[in-house]
Design a protein around this motif. Structure first.
Motif, PDB file in Angstrom:
ATOM      1  N   THR A 103      38.489  34.719  51.896  1.00 50.82           N
ATOM      2  CA  THR A 103      39.819  34.176  51.613  1.00 50.82           C
ATOM      3  C   THR A 103      40.144  34.284  50.131  1.00 50.82           C
ATOM      4  N   HIS A 104      39.166  33.957  49.294  1.00 55.32           N
ATOM      5  CA  HIS A 104      39.404  34.032  47.851  1.00 55.32           C
ATOM      6  C   HIS A 104      39.610  35.479  47.395  1.00 55.32           C
ATOM      7  N   PHE A 105      38.865  36.409  47.976  1.00 52.97           N
ATOM      8  CA  PHE A 105      39.072  37.816  47.631  1.00 52.97           C
ATOM      9  C   PHE A 105      40.467  38.273  48.026  1.00 52.97           C
ATOM     10  N   ASN A 106      40.932  37.823  49.191  1.00 52.89           N
ATOM     11  CA  ASN A 106      42.297  38.172  49.597  1.00 52.89           C
ATOM     12  C   ASN A 106      43.315  37.617  48.617  1.00 52.89           C
ATOM     13  N   ARG A 107      43.100  36.408  48.144  1.00 51.88           N
ATOM     14  CA  ARG A 107      44.020  35.815  47.172  1.00 51.88           C
ATOM     15  C   ARG A 107      44.012  36.601  45.861  1.00 51.88           C
ATOM     16  N   ILE A 108      42.819  37.007  45.440  1.00 49.47           N
ATOM     17  CA  ILE A 108      42.725  37.794  44.200  1.00 49.47           C
ATOM     18  C   ILE A 108      43.470  39.120  44.356  1.00 49.47           C
ATOM     19  N   ASN A 110      45.967  39.731  46.298  1.00 47.82           N
ATOM     20  CA  ASN A 110      47.407  39.451  46.283  1.00 47.82           C
ATOM     21  C   ASN A 110      47.906  39.242  44.861  1.00 47.82           C
ATOM     22  N   LEU A 111      47.106  38.577  44.045  1.00 47.04           N
ATOM     23  CA  LEU A 111      47.496  38.398  42.643  1.00 47.04           C
ATOM     24  C   LEU A 111      47.551  39.727  41.902  1.00 47.04           C
ATOM     25  N   LEU A 112      46.590  40.605  42.183  1.00 50.06           N
ATOM     26  CA  LEU A 112      46.574  41.903  41.510  1.00 50.06           C
ATOM     27  C   LEU A 112      47.764  42.763  41.910  1.00 50.06           C
ATOM     28  N   ARG A 113      48.250  42.573  43.109  1.00 50.82           N
ATOM     29  CA  ARG A 113      49.413  43.353  43.552  1.00 50.82           C
ATOM     30  C   ARG A 113      50.697  42.868  42.890  1.00 50.82           C
ATOM     31  N   ASN A 114      50.645  41.697  42.275  1.00 49.51           N
ATOM     32  CA  ASN A 114      51.806  41.145  41.596  1.00 49.51           C
ATOM     33  C   ASN A 114      52.171  42.030  40.403  1.00 49.51           C
ATOM     34  N   ARG A 115      53.417  42.042  40.015  1.00 52.76           N
ATOM     35  CA  ARG A 115      53.852  42.958  38.956  1.00 52.76           C
ATOM     36  C   ARG A 115      53.301  42.602  37.587  1.00 52.76           C
ATOM     37  N   GLU A 116      52.814  41.377  37.396  1.00 53.14           N
ATOM     38  CA  GLU A 116      52.252  41.011  36.100  1.00 53.14           C
ATOM     39  C   GLU A 116      50.977  41.798  35.799  1.00 53.14           C
ATOM     40  N   PHE A 117      50.269  42.196  36.846  1.00 53.10           N
ATOM     41  CA  PHE A 117      49.022  42.919  36.667  1.00 53.10           C
ATOM     42  C   PHE A 117      49.189  44.424  36.825  1.00 53.10           C
ATOM     43  N   SER A 118      50.412  44.904  36.841  1.00 52.84           N
ATOM     44  CA  SER A 118      50.642  46.338  37.038  1.00 52.84           C
ATOM     45  C   SER A 118      50.209  47.162  35.826  1.00 52.84           C
ATOM     46  N   ASN A 122      42.642  50.119  35.785  1.00 58.45           N
ATOM     47  CA  ASN A 122      41.794  50.328  36.965  1.00 58.45           C
ATOM     48  C   ASN A 122      42.135  49.348  38.091  1.00 58.45           C
ATOM     49  N   LYS A 123      43.398  49.002  38.208  1.00 53.30           N
ATOM     50  CA  LYS A 123      43.848  48.059  39.223  1.00 53.30           C
ATOM     51  C   LYS A 123      43.562  48.575  40.634  1.00 53.30           C
ATOM     52  N   ASN A 124      43.823  49.840  40.878  1.00 50.67           N
ATOM     53  CA  ASN A 124      43.614  50.407  42.214  1.00 50.67           C
ATOM     54  C   ASN A 124      42.137  50.411  42.602  1.00 50.67           C
ATOM     55  N   GLU A 125      41.271  50.694  41.624  1.00 41.77           N
ATOM     56  CA  GLU A 125      39.828  50.673  41.910  1.00 41.77           C
ATOM     57  C   GLU A 125      39.366  49.263  42.262  1.00 41.77           C
ATOM     58  N   ILE A 126      39.854  48.293  41.506  1.00 36.39           N
ATOM     59  CA  ILE A 126      39.485  46.901  41.773  1.00 36.39           C
ATOM     60  C   ILE A 126      39.986  46.481  43.151  1.00 36.39           C
ATOM     61  N   LEU A 127      41.219  46.831  43.462  1.00 36.39           N
ATOM     62  CA  LEU A 127      41.780  46.502  44.778  1.00 36.39           C
ATOM     63  C   LEU A 127      40.973  47.140  45.899  1.00 36.39           C
ATOM     64  N   GLN A 128      40.577  48.375  45.714  1.00 34.09           N
ATOM     65  CA  GLN A 128      39.795  49.069  46.742  1.00 34.09           C
ATOM     66  C   GLN A 128      38.441  48.390  46.951  1.00 34.09           C
ATOM     67  N   GLU A 129      37.791  47.989  45.847  1.00 29.13           N
ATOM     68  CA  GLU A 129      36.502  47.293  45.952  1.00 29.13           C
ATOM     69  C   GLU A 129      36.658  45.954  46.659  1.00 29.13           C
ATOM     70  N   ILE A 130      37.725  45.240  46.349  1.00 27.53           N
ATOM     71  CA  ILE A 130      37.970  43.955  47.004  1.00 27.53           C
ATOM     72  C   ILE A 130      38.201  44.167  48.492  1.00 27.53           C
ATOM     73  N   ILE A 131      38.968  45.169  48.851  1.00 29.87           N
ATOM     74  CA  ILE A 131      39.230  45.457  50.263  1.00 29.87           C
ATOM     75  C   ILE A 131      37.938  45.822  50.984  1.00 29.87           C
ATOM     76  N   ASN A 132      37.112  46.646  50.351  1.00 33.28           N
ATOM     77  CA  ASN A 132      35.826  47.011  50.958  1.00 33.28           C
ATOM     78  C   ASN A 132      34.939  45.790  51.149  1.00 33.28           C
ATOM     79  N   THR A 133      34.900  44.923  50.142  1.00 33.26           N
ATOM     80  CA  THR A 133      34.066  43.724  50.227  1.00 33.26           C
ATOM     81  C   THR A 133      34.545  42.799  51.326  1.00 33.26           C
ATOM     82  N   THR A 134      35.846  42.567  51.393  1.00 33.21           N
ATOM     83  CA  THR A 134      36.355  41.679  52.444  1.00 33.21           C
ATOM     84  C   THR A 134      36.128  42.281  53.823  1.00 33.21           C
ATOM     85  N   ASN A 135      36.269  43.586  53.952  1.00 31.89           N
ATOM     86  CA  ASN A 135      35.989  44.219  55.246  1.00 31.89           C
ATOM     87  C   ASN A 135      34.527  44.040  55.643  1.00 31.89           C
TER      88      ASN A 135
END
Length: 149
Positions: A103-108, A110-118, A122-135
């Motif tokens: 749940t916390h990884f999903n929240r993180i 979602n925060l990274l997808r926010n425009r403040e973190f655009s 390496n945002k896409n790499e971090i997002l991919q790692e989070i998705i892999n971990t949650t899966n």
């Protein structure tokens, strides 16, 4: 025309009154639960039989320490040991922790997808790692659920 408007008006008022009544009933229900202190606890009548046993001081300390580790009372811990249910106490603790991590990884993410973190490089790499971990977490939990059934 006036008759049609009047019937619509009356039915609308009745519906609003029913919604208010339902909301008030719901509030009163939760107030009474709050006064009672939550759900009803097990009554002593459920446990009607008593077993006595004498233990040495060392044996008692061991049982007391194990019960404290599991945050249980000594009587409940001994009852679980006697009925061979001791292993089921902490069986799902790791699952709860992993589920909260997911749940916390999903929240993180979602925060990274926010425009403040655009602006992160390496945002896409971090997002991919989070998705892999949650899966991985959810697959592990799902496989445990299937195995338990």
């Amino acid at each position: 025309m006036k008759q049609n408007f009047l019937t619509q008006f009356i039915t609308k008022i009745q519906e609003e009154q029913e919604q208010k009544n339902a909301e008030e009933k719901r509030k009163n229900h939760f107030r009474t639960i709050g006064r009672k202190g939550g759900l009803a606890k097990k009554k002593s009548a459920v446990f009607s039989k008593t077993i006595s046993a004498k233990l040495t001081e060392k044996e008692f300390q061991i049982i007391k320490e194990k019960a404290e580790k599991l945050n249980l009372k000594i009587s409940k811990y001994v009852r679980l040991i006697l009925t061979e249910k001791e292993l089921k106490i902490n069986e799902y603790k790791t699952d709860e922790v992993l589920l909260s991590y997911g749940t916390h990884f999903n929240r993180i993410s979602n925060l990274l997808r926010n425009r403040e973190f655009s602006n992160l490089e390496n945002k896409n790499e971090i997002l991919q790692e989070i998705i892999n971990t949650t899966n991985l977490i959810y697959n592990y939990l799902y496989q445990n659920k299937i195995r338990d059934e």
